[in-house]
Scaffold this motif. Structure first.
Motif, mmCIF file in Angstrom:
data_model
loop_
_atom_site.group_PDB
_atom_site.id
_atom_site.type_symbol
_atom_site.label_atom_id
_atom_site.label_comp_id
_atom_site.label_asym_id
_atom_site.label_seq_id
_atom_site.Cartn_x
_atom_site.Cartn_y
_atom_site.Cartn_z
ATOM 1 N N LEU A 282 12.667 20.373 2.184
ATOM 2 C CA LEU A 282 12.489 21.782 1.835
ATOM 3 C C LEU A 282 12.052 21.950 0.384
ATOM 4 C CD1 LEU A 282 15.690 23.319 3.483
ATOM 5 C CD2 LEU A 282 13.348 23.464 4.350
ATOM 6 N N PRO A 283 11.303 22.999 0.081
ATOM 7 C CA PRO A 283 10.992 23.296 -1.319
ATOM 8 C C PRO A 283 12.276 23.472 -2.126
ATOM 9 C CG PRO A 283 9.639 24.636 0.144
ATOM 10 C CD PRO A 283 10.653 23.950 1.016
ATOM 11 N N ALA A 284 12.240 23.061 -3.371
ATOM 12 C CA ALA A 284 13.420 23.167 -4.230
ATOM 13 C C ALA A 284 13.911 24.608 -4.289
ATOM 14 C CB ALA A 284 13.086 22.671 -5.631
ATOM 15 N N GLY A 285 15.222 24.769 -4.198
ATOM 16 C CA GLY A 285 15.815 26.093 -4.294
ATOM 17 C C GLY A 285 15.789 26.909 -3.024
ATOM 18 N N SER A 286 15.337 26.326 -1.916
ATOM 19 C CA SER A 286 15.276 27.064 -0.653
ATOM 20 C C SER A 286 16.670 27.380 -0.123
ATOM 21 C CB SER A 286 14.526 26.258 0.408
ATOM 22 O OG SER A 286 13.175 26.088 0.077
ATOM 23 N N LEU A 287 16.768 28.493 0.578
ATOM 24 C CA LEU A 287 17.953 28.833 1.353
ATOM 25 C C LEU A 287 17.680 28.455 2.801
ATOM 26 C CD1 LEU A 287 18.498 32.417 -0.085
ATOM 27 C CD2 LEU A 287 19.776 30.372 -0.726
ATOM 28 N N TRP A 288 18.692 27.906 3.489
ATOM 29 C CA TRP A 288 18.468 27.575 4.891
ATOM 30 C C TRP A 288 19.710 27.847 5.735
ATOM 31 C CZ3 TRP A 288 21.385 23.727 7.236
ATOM 32 C CH2 TRP A 288 21.999 22.793 6.400
#
Length: 279
Positions: free
Chosen positions: A196-202
């Motif tokens: 995931l891109p850095a700082g993503s919420l999932w």
């Protein structure tokens, strides 16, 4: 760790009354079920609209009635409209709910990042379609809810971000357990989250009987969960106990408590997603 996101997908496009007596299919039923689940702690509502016969519809006027009914009592809950192409292949149809405005404008809209197969049907999402939907969301100030079923879809999110088409904070629904994509295992989830891109919420959701396993992984390691009758109609893997949306929301909140995790309120979730308070 910050509070968790509880994303409810109450209806979907596939469930019918014959499949479950509890799936909400009329406008009033969807509104009522969403209000009840918001009272129980659901903070994002991933909406699919149905027409007067209970069939899936893309029409923004139907979405408008649902959104108005929910916001009448729960103005701060995050509203996400589905842009699914499983029944509606054209851009004009899929993008229709994005052109709601004022109090009826959705906060988010779903964006599935590639084509794939389900158990019996396909979901076709061409690169041009994905890009046009993402560009329209950006123009309308609507945040994409990035639906990913495998690592290739995450790679395409990086591509869109590099092109400046989608902007942080990125919010992903990682959907596991579909027969043709990633499964609800720590290994598959770990590979996906590491990409995931850095700082993503999932948030983690499970298709079919994988729902509980995926939700547990989301509670332990992620920013939240996705639950609801769109993904599974039962409370157990043996399919002996038909579920309701409110039962699923209650169960996942109880499980979070057992794991010493708690869910954020709507105000906090809006802040996490970079969304302004509604109204």
């Amino acid at each position: 760790m910050t509070g968790l996101i509880l994303n409810l997908a109450p209806t979907g496009m596939i469930p019918t009354r014959d499949m479950s007596p509890h799936v909400p299919i009329t406008t009033d039923e969807i509104i009522s079920d969403c209000r009840k689940c918001a009272d129980l702690g659901a903070t994002i509502l991933h909406l699919h609209a149905r027409d007067d016969e209970g069939a899936p519809t893309y029409r923004k006027d139907v979405y408008a009635r649902i959104i108005a009914g929910i916001r009448e009592t729960h103005p701060q809950v995050v509203i996400c409209v589905s842009l699914s192409g499983r029944n509606f292949p054209g851009f004009a149809e899929r993008s229709d709910p994005l052109f709601l405005s004022g109090d009826l404008k959705p906060d988010m809209a779903s964006l599935t990042l590639s084509s794939m197969n389900f158990a019996r049907t396909e979901s076709v999402n061409s690169p041009e379609m994905v890009r046009r939907l993402a560009e329209t969301m950006a123009e309308r100030g609507i945040r994409p809810e990035l639906e990913v079923f495998d690592t290739g879809m995450i790679n395409y999110a990086h591509y869109l971000a590099d092109k400046g088409i989608i902007a942080a904070p990125h919010c992903f629904n990682i959907l596991l357990g579909n027969v043709a994509t990633a499964q609800a295992t720590p290994l598959h989830l770990g590979v996906m989250t590491s990409a995931l891109p850095a700082g993503s919420l999932w948030c983690a959701g499970g298709i079919g009987a994988s729902q509980m396993a995926a939700n547990s992984l989301g509670l332990l390691f992620g920013n939240g969960v996705r639950v609801g009758l769109e993904d599974y109609l039962w409370l157990d893997a043996a399919r002996t106990r038909p579920a309701t949306n409110s039962q699923m929301v209650t169960r996942v909140r109880e499980l979070a408590g057992m794991l010493d995790r708690s869910f954020a309120d709507c105000s906090k979730v809006r802040s996490m997603l970079g969304l302004r308070p509604h109204g």
